[in-house]
Design an enzyme around this catalytic site. Sequence first.
Site, PDB file in Angstrom:
ATOM      1  N   ARG A   4      54.252   2.942  38.803  1.00 24.72           N
ATOM      2  CA  ARG A   4      53.846   3.894  39.577  1.00 24.72           C
ATOM      3  C   ARG A   4      55.521   4.367  39.218  1.00 24.72           C
ATOM      4  NH1 ARG A   4      50.388   2.479  43.459  1.00 24.72           N
ATOM      5  NH2 ARG A   4      52.057   3.591  44.286  1.00 24.72           N
ATOM      6  N   VAL A   5      55.665   5.640  39.648  1.00 20.53           N
ATOM      7  CA  VAL A   5      56.617   6.923  40.156  1.00 20.53           C
ATOM      8  C   VAL A   5      57.284   6.867  41.198  1.00 20.53           C
ATOM      9  CG1 VAL A   5      56.038   8.216  38.002  1.00 20.53           C
ATOM     10  CG2 VAL A   5      55.000   8.880  40.263  1.00 20.53           C
ATOM     11  N   ASP A   6      56.781   5.691  42.184  1.00 20.57           N
ATOM     12  CA  ASP A   6      57.373   5.456  43.648  1.00 20.57           C
ATOM     13  C   ASP A   6      58.476   4.117  43.791  1.00 20.57           C
ATOM     14  OD1 ASP A   6      55.241   4.029  43.744  1.00 20.57           O
ATOM     15  OD2 ASP A   6      54.172   5.706  45.383  1.00 20.57           O
ATOM     16  N   ASP A   7      58.557   4.304  44.882  1.00 23.90           N
ATOM     17  CA  ASP A   7      58.819   3.851  45.010  1.00 23.90           C
ATOM     18  C   ASP A   7      58.690   1.918  45.155  1.00 23.90           C
ATOM     19  OD1 ASP A   7      61.940   3.986  44.164  1.00 23.90           O
ATOM     20  OD2 ASP A   7      62.345   5.414  45.814  1.00 23.90           O
ATOM     21  N   VAL A   8      57.328   1.576  44.908  1.00 25.90           N
ATOM     22  CA  VAL A   8      56.445   1.163  44.519  1.00 25.90           C
ATOM     23  C   VAL A   8      56.748  -0.060  43.137  1.00 25.90           C
ATOM     24  CG1 VAL A   8      53.940  -0.196  44.742  1.00 25.90           C
ATOM     25  CG2 VAL A   8      55.339   1.511  45.946  1.00 25.90           C
TER      26      VAL A   8
END
Length: 695
Positions: free
Chosen positions: A564-568
């Site tokens: 993941r590159v998001d805040d997940v």
Amino acid sequence: RSAGRLSEAALNRSLPPKKEQACRCQPLRAVQKTMAAAVEAPVLEAPAVDYKHSLLAGREDYDKMYKRSIEDPAGFWGDIAKGYHWEQQWEDDHHNHNFDVAAGRISTEFFKGGRTNIAYNCLDRHVQEGRGDVDCLLWEANDPGTDRRMTYSETLAEVCRLANWLRAQGIKKGDAVAIYMPMLCELPIAMLACARIGAVHSVIFAGFSPESIASRIQDCKARVVLAASAVKRGKKAIDLKSMVDKALDVSSKEGFEVKKCLVCHNASSGSGKEVTHMKDGRDVWWDTEIPSQKPESEVEWVHSEDPLFLLYTSGSTGKPKGVLHSTGGYMVMAGTTSRYVFDLQPGDVYWCTADCGWITGHTYLTYGPLLCGATNVVFEGTPTYPTPARSWQVVEKFKVKQYYTAPTLIRSLLGSGNEHVTAHDRSSLKILGTVGEPINPEAWKWYSEVVGEGKLPIVDTWWQTETGAHMITPLPGVFPAKPGSATLPFFGVAPAMVNEHGHEIQGPGEGYLCIKQAWPSTIRTIFGDHDRYETTYFAGFKGLYFSGDGCRRDEDGYYWITGRVDDVINVSGHRIGTAEVESALTLHPKCAEAAVVGYEHPIKGQGIYAYVSLREGEALDDALKKELVMTVRGNIGAFAAPDVVHWAPGLLKTRSGKIMRRVLRKIASKEESQLGDTSTLADPGVVDQLLSNRP
Ligand code: WT7
């Protein structure tokens, strides 16, 4: 702003007016360690395996079919869909989609005009074609020695009984039904009964807290809840019904009444019926209500685009999203991926270790395998109980042919002695699968060499709750594996790798993983919030679905998912939004603020690292740490409990008030030598403070 970052300006260029920013992406260079491991570690050679796919002779077959699936999706999927029962044929011009926010509402349609029923295709079709006596569900209880077999005919009869009961409660097509059950046969049965009458199921993993259950029930306004009394997982007995009771109390206080709760008594939990609290007028027992129902029930023929289910999943921000899948496209893609990726044929004994509470259990336990007429293992327990040999005992006992699990499980077993594996006859195994997170070379090697004795193909399947079905995946025996790579796209899937400006990268390289055109099981909307749907998945990169993952593509066109590159964060293959854990932590009266990041964890893949700043005068001792962890468990569920709690006198904010997660991630991974530029911090001294009070 660092150069590699998905810049706000780039986002704005592709944004329609008034949409908010799609995601808070991490710069590509900072993308997970697994990436580095995949690129820098000596690349493992996959052993040459000798597997003959029953439908594809080789790479040329794949290439030909793949080409057609992209150039003519309506024709390609139309031909495949003919293998299923449709009560009413779809229109010639049955498929269209729009992935471009500037061109209007985001939408996907497959098999427009067609009417079908997925439960009919999972059960009735096989019974009518003479496969009624084939085993459908093989249940293995938590404690060895207790099991249950149900044929296709028996499963169908039970589904019909429950469908009749649901109808008697007034549940109609389009109504939501919540399900909170452990892995009993009754769980897939409950899902299929909803599908049979056109009701929309919302399965809530039986590990979620009452708060989480309540918010999910209220979001979709489920008037009926299907539950179970209790479950034993390993040595631990868990009273599930009391969780439901608390959830329904919370709902009731917030003004939403659940009318009926049907409770399945789970004898394997070790507790008798008398210990379960039942509320008069609301709660009734499955075994007093269901057996007297008629074992036949009419099928509700639904439109292809009618909703099939809701499944809540975490995103970078806000509350969990109700991912909505519709019927026809989902059915065809669930069945087709199961058929091709697992080479699944009627009567094959197949075991997916996932729980029906997650998407894997929806597509590759309940729907996909039954669409193929397979015999499905349903396992209530945990793979290490009573010993780490349990999985292989079950494989031996049922003669499992295809085995599908997660890297975290492989990692939890590989340290506990190969004799647990080798002591059991695994000659029935033909295909091994993995899903949920990038698989590290060590786990791949052990899975291949010890479990598969170097003879079995491994399918490393990349997909998501939102994609509904496999997207990038090997096809066994069709193209050579590369350990750690999910290899090539499935039919109908057109990946695009883009840079931070949204430009597609051709050939080998590294970028954000997007999909260019709709596939049959595309997420149709976020329930009740189509704007959020468009913003989350389509506003970031013009005309593309954005997965939230980073990837690399090599010279052979193989994809390597980097995470993941998001805040997940991905904890043991479960998706957890950092924002959710943060808001749970701040529910504790002594917690002023929290920031949560992932860090590399040897078994779970990623662990949860929580920075907390406390109210004036409070100190973080062990007791308070425990309370904070309990707050998260109580509010979300045990699986979201932080592994590390780190006291942060200040939260590393920039002068504009944004938390610098990049720096927090580096500190959590003990990489403080690579903190990078910290000059935008409001108070650069905070870094030293954090480093000096590591837990
Ligand atoms: C995220 C989706 C799909 C069912 C289980 C999780 C990660 C999933 C792989 C894989 C690398 C993977 C991605 C994805 N992921 N499969 N084979 N290799 N990463 O479903 O909870 O929706 O999570 O899981 O990061 O975005 P989910």
